[in-house]
Structures are given as C-alpha cells and as structure tokens.
Design a protein around this motif. Structure first.
Motif, PDB file in Angstrom:
ATOM      1  N   TRP A   1       0.847  -1.193  -0.104  1.00  0.00           N
ATOM      2  CA  TRP A   1       0.141  -0.003  -0.042  1.00  0.00           C
ATOM      3  C   TRP A   1       0.951   1.058  -0.120  1.00  0.00           C
ATOM      4  O   TRP A   1       1.134   1.756   0.825  1.00  0.00           O
ATOM      5  N   ALA A   2       1.365   1.554  -1.358  1.00  0.00           N
ATOM      6  CA  ALA A   2       2.269   2.642  -1.328  1.00  0.00           C
ATOM      7  C   ALA A   2       2.128   3.506  -2.499  1.00  0.00           C
ATOM      8  O   ALA A   2       1.700   2.590  -3.584  1.00  0.00           O
ATOM      9  N   ASP A   3       2.801   4.787  -2.822  1.00  0.00           N
ATOM     10  CA  ASP A   3       2.775   5.206  -4.041  1.00  0.00           C
ATOM     11  C   ASP A   3       3.789   4.582  -4.941  1.00  0.00           C
ATOM     12  O   ASP A   3       3.784   4.509  -6.194  1.00  0.00           O
TER      13      ASP A   3
ATOM     14  N   VAL B   1      -8.281   0.457  -5.591  1.00  0.00           N
ATOM     15  CA  VAL B   1      -8.065   2.107  -5.255  1.00  0.00           C
ATOM     16  C   VAL B   1      -7.062   2.501  -6.473  1.00  0.00           C
ATOM     17  O   VAL B   1      -6.227   1.973  -6.776  1.00  0.00           O
ATOM     18  N   ARG B   2      -7.500   3.696  -7.156  1.00  0.00           N
ATOM     19  CA  ARG B   2      -6.602   4.328  -8.063  1.00  0.00           C
ATOM     20  C   ARG B   2      -5.668   5.285  -7.484  1.00  0.00           C
ATOM     21  O   ARG B   2      -6.055   6.253  -6.512  1.00  0.00           O
ATOM     22  N   VAL B   3      -4.360   4.802  -7.302  1.00  0.00           N
ATOM     23  CA  VAL B   3      -3.650   5.615  -6.548  1.00  0.00           C
ATOM     24  C   VAL B   3      -2.800   6.670  -7.232  1.00  0.00           C
ATOM     25  O   VAL B   3      -2.564   7.515  -6.873  1.00  0.00           O
ATOM     26  N   SER B   4      -2.681   6.520  -8.531  1.00  0.00           N
ATOM     27  CA  SER B   4      -2.158   7.575  -9.658  1.00  0.00           C
ATOM     28  C   SER B   4      -2.892   7.540 -10.834  1.00  0.00           C
ATOM     29  O   SER B   4      -3.446   6.414 -11.152  1.00  0.00           O
ATOM     30  N   GLU B   5      -2.511   8.296 -11.853  1.00  0.00           N
ATOM     31  CA  GLU B   5      -3.217   8.122 -13.119  1.00  0.00           C
ATOM     32  C   GLU B   5      -2.415   7.172 -14.062  1.00  0.00           C
ATOM     33  O   GLU B   5      -1.294   6.815 -14.167  1.00  0.00           O
ATOM     34  N   GLU B   6      -3.233   6.473 -14.917  1.00  0.00           N
ATOM     35  CA  GLU B   6      -2.759   5.666 -15.834  1.00  0.00           C
ATOM     36  C   GLU B   6      -1.895   6.246 -16.861  1.00  0.00           C
ATOM     37  O   GLU B   6      -2.128   7.325 -16.919  1.00  0.00           O
ATOM     38  N   PRO B   7      -0.890   5.810 -17.260  1.00  0.00           N
ATOM     39  CA  PRO B   7       0.248   6.494 -18.352  1.00  0.00           C
ATOM     40  C   PRO B   7      -0.718   6.669 -19.520  1.00  0.00           C
ATOM     41  O   PRO B   7      -1.813   6.147 -19.951  1.00  0.00           O
TER      42      PRO B   7
ATOM     43  N   VAL C   1     -14.128   1.838  -8.197  1.00  0.00           N
ATOM     44  CA  VAL C   1     -12.818   2.129  -8.127  1.00  0.00           C
ATOM     45  C   VAL C   1     -12.896   3.608  -6.994  1.00  0.00           C
ATOM     46  O   VAL C   1     -13.730   4.435  -7.263  1.00  0.00           O
ATOM     47  N   ASP C   2     -12.388   3.414  -5.885  1.00  0.00           N
ATOM     48  CA  ASP C   2     -12.208   4.525  -5.183  1.00  0.00           C
ATOM     49  C   ASP C   2     -10.830   5.178  -5.702  1.00  0.00           C
ATOM     50  O   ASP C   2      -9.937   4.813  -5.965  1.00  0.00           O
ATOM     51  N   HIS C   3     -10.539   6.516  -5.096  1.00  0.00           N
ATOM     52  CA  HIS C   3      -9.530   7.318  -5.657  1.00  0.00           C
ATOM     53  C   HIS C   3      -8.896   7.960  -4.502  1.00  0.00           C
ATOM     54  O   HIS C   3      -9.471   8.569  -3.553  1.00  0.00           O
ATOM     55  N   GLY C   4      -7.565   7.523  -4.508  1.00  0.00           N
ATOM     56  CA  GLY C   4      -6.698   8.125  -3.532  1.00  0.00           C
ATOM     57  C   GLY C   4      -5.813   7.068  -2.541  1.00  0.00           C
ATOM     58  O   GLY C   4      -6.971   6.336  -1.881  1.00  0.00           O
ATOM     59  N   LEU C   5      -4.791   7.019  -2.455  1.00  0.00           N
ATOM     60  CA  LEU C   5      -4.392   5.945  -1.284  1.00  0.00           C
ATOM     61  C   LEU C   5      -4.595   6.202  -0.001  1.00  0.00           C
ATOM     62  O   LEU C   5      -4.858   5.597   0.923  1.00  0.00           O
ATOM     63  N   GLU C   6      -4.777   7.510   0.355  1.00  0.00           N
ATOM     64  CA  GLU C   6      -4.999   8.159   1.593  1.00  0.00           C
ATOM     65  C   GLU C   6      -6.331   7.533   2.317  1.00  0.00           C
ATOM     66  O   GLU C   6      -6.692   7.386   3.306  1.00  0.00           O
ATOM     67  N   GLY C   7      -7.294   7.132   1.180  1.00  0.00           N
ATOM     68  CA  GLY C   7      -8.490   6.766   1.806  1.00  0.00           C
ATOM     69  C   GLY C   7      -8.538   5.095   1.750  1.00  0.00           C
ATOM     70  O   GLY C   7      -9.691   4.365   1.794  1.00  0.00           O
TER      71      GLY C   7
END
Length: 338
Positions: free
Chosen positions: A100-102, A332-338, A307-313
């Motif tokens: 669970w990390a960026d 959880v979407r942690v960052s945007e897709e390329p 899909v929830d957005h943001g690692l913080e949640g």
C-alpha cells in the motif's frame, strides 16, 4: 526535486473493523533502484478480504504483516526507473508482493509484465483477467466441476469473485442461486448477470429461501462467507455434493469465531469439501484467459469494478468489503494511468 513516497504501515493488530491508529500513513523520499531492481509507481491497488487476514497475528497461507511494516497488497503499476535488463521505463507490471504505497523498489525477479487484453480497460488485469477471475475460474472448473442441470449456490455472489464464478457456472450449464445483501444486488445478479435466482440475506431468511428456490437440495456450493449463511447451505447439500471453500469473510473481523456446521454430514452425505488458493493456479492463468476471454468479448460474462480514488482513503475503502458498500471488484486508483 525529491519525490515523496506515502506508505500505509501497520501499527497494531485490528480488533473487528479497522480503526484509526491501526495503520498509519507515513512519508519518506522515493528510493532509487539498485542493480537488478525497478522503481514502480502504483497505479491501482487491489483490495481483497485476505488483506484483513494478513493484519492478524495468526497462521495463514502467507505470514502476517509485521508491526511497523508496509501493508501488503496486490498492485499494478508502471516502471518509472530501472536498472534491469528485463524491464524498461513505461512498462506495465505487477509485483508478486506489492504494498500500500505510491512507489516500490522491486527486484526484477519479483515482477510480472502486464499483458493487455484487446478492448478491455487496464482494470481488467486486476479483476476479471487477474487473480479475481482466476479464483472464480479455478473454484468452478477445477474444484466444483459443475454438470448441466446441477444447482449451485454462491455466497457473497455480488462480490468480485462470486459474480464471475456464477457466470462461469452458467456457461457450464449449472442452475445458479446467488446470496447477496440488498435488493439492488439481487437484481444485478438475475437481470444482468443471468443468475437463476438471488437471495437477499439482509431481508429474508436464507434457509427458507433456499428451501423455496432449491426444493431438491443443493449439489454445489462456492463458499465465500462462512458462519450462519454457510450453515444454511450446508444443511441442504445433497448426497455427494461438492463445496469449494474460497473464503470465510464473516470471520475476518470477528472477535469470536462464527458458528460451524455439523461436520458429521461429510460422512452421512459423502460430501467433498475442498479449500483452494488462487496462488496454486497461477501456472494456469493463460488457460483461464483462453476460456474466459471469448465470453468477455461477446458479453456472455459481465464484470464490474468499484474504483475509489486516493491512497489516503485505502483503509476506509477496505472496510467496504465487510459492510457490503460496493459491487464487483474493489480497487483504489493511486495514480493516473500512463
């Protein structure tokens, strides 16, 4: 400019649902990869019931996450930097044991390339064509082996695995009854996914509903829940019935163990009860895609992701698995897709 890596760290063993303070979101500089290593930016984090079991200090198929360690989880990401001959920047990859990390620095031996299926979004690789689909396919085709006309009951049927398992069983000719919480989920199962019937465990007695919908008993059970729901199914299993035990989610947050069925029925009804782990079926993933892929392409098998957005949640998102506040596969979407 130094990039920051946010990581969820396990601070104490949860009791029941995860509470504030059980995990902590900490920040540190993003590490550089060493020889044979790759820096992966997390795009999607998969949330699964097994995440909760890894927080307990108890025996399991993987060791528990240590206090002070980054929370374990299945992830899909993109290579940001590499000192490996096997992967280049921009490659989509899945770490064999993510977190669970960026960001994560991962040995190249612990990475698998992501193979996109034509016409499907990237989320499919963490759901219907990933571990979720493989779990459903393995439990139905290898453990339960349905025959045309047999009656199968699936608990947590509107969840990621259950919803796919029921549709695969329908393709094999079984009559499928799903158990889920809420009228909306029941309608989704019957009207969109093609289940023959659905039971709303929140608003009706499961045993009475099974007696009505399966008057001749139950031949096959894809078990995800355990506890009282499993007992209701268990008590109606026919002689020589088969049960695939995929999960026991009712016990994962429990402070005391849920009730167990009368195991003497294994003898009197000559039941076949088998637990299974998706990890054992990883070598057969291509076989699963070859069979399920065409069903997806022509719409015979449908799937859904939440899909929830943001690692913080992520902690609040994981609790959705145990409150039923989601449909299909939870990401959880942690960052945007390329």
């Amino acid at each position: 400019m130094t990039r920051t890596n946010r990581q969820w760290v396990l601070r104490r063993r949860p009791q029941g649902l995860i509470q504030d303070g059980d995990l902590e979101l900490v920040e540190s500089p993003v590490a550089d990869p060493g020889d044979g290593e790759v820096l992966v930016r997390t795009i999607y984090l998969s949330l699964d019931p097994t995440n909760r079991t890894w927080m307990n200090d108890s025996e399991g198929y993987l060791p528990p996450v240590g206090l002070g360690d980054v929370m374990r989880g299945l992830t899909l990401g993109v290579v940001e930097a590499t000192r490996s001959d096997r992967f280049k920047e921009g490659d989509l990859v899945m770490p064999m044991s993510g977190g669970w990390a960026d960001y994560a620095v991962v040995p190249d031996s612990q990475l698998r390339p992501v193979h996109r299926f034509p016409g499907l979004p990237l989320t499919a690789n963490l759901s219907v064509l990933g571990m979720t689909g493989l779990t459903a396919w393995a439990g139905v085709t290898d453990v339960l082996r349905p025959e045309p006309g047999q009656t199968m009951v699936i608990s947590a049927a509107a969840g990621a695995v259950g919803s796919i398992a029921g549709q695969i069983a329908k393709q094999k000719g079984a009559r499928v009854i799903g158990i889920a919480g809420g009228a909306d989920k029941g309608r989704w199962l019957t009207e969109e996914l093609g289940f023959d019937a659905a039971i709303d465990y929140k608003n009706e007695d499961v045993g009475e509903a099974l007696d009505r919908l399966a008057p001749d008993g139950i031949d096959l059970n894809f078990e995800n829940v355990g506890g009282d729901i499993m007992i209701a199914v268990w008590n109606r299993l026919n002689t020589h019935a088969r049960m695939a035990v995929c999960g026991l989610i009712s016990a994962y947050n429990a402070t005391r163990m849920p009730p167990s069925p009368n195991f003497s029925r294994i003898i009197t009804h000559r039941l076949e009860v088998r637990g299974f782990l998706v990890l054992d079926y990883a070598p057969r993933a291509r076989e699963m895609v070859a069979e399920v892929g065409p069903w997806l392409a022509d719409g015979r098998v449908k799937w859904k992701v939440h899909v929830d957005h943001g690692l913080e949640g992520a902690v609040q998102s994981l609790n959705r698995l145990f409150t039923g506040d989601h449909d299909g596969k939870l990401l959880v979407r942690v960052s945007e897709e390329p």
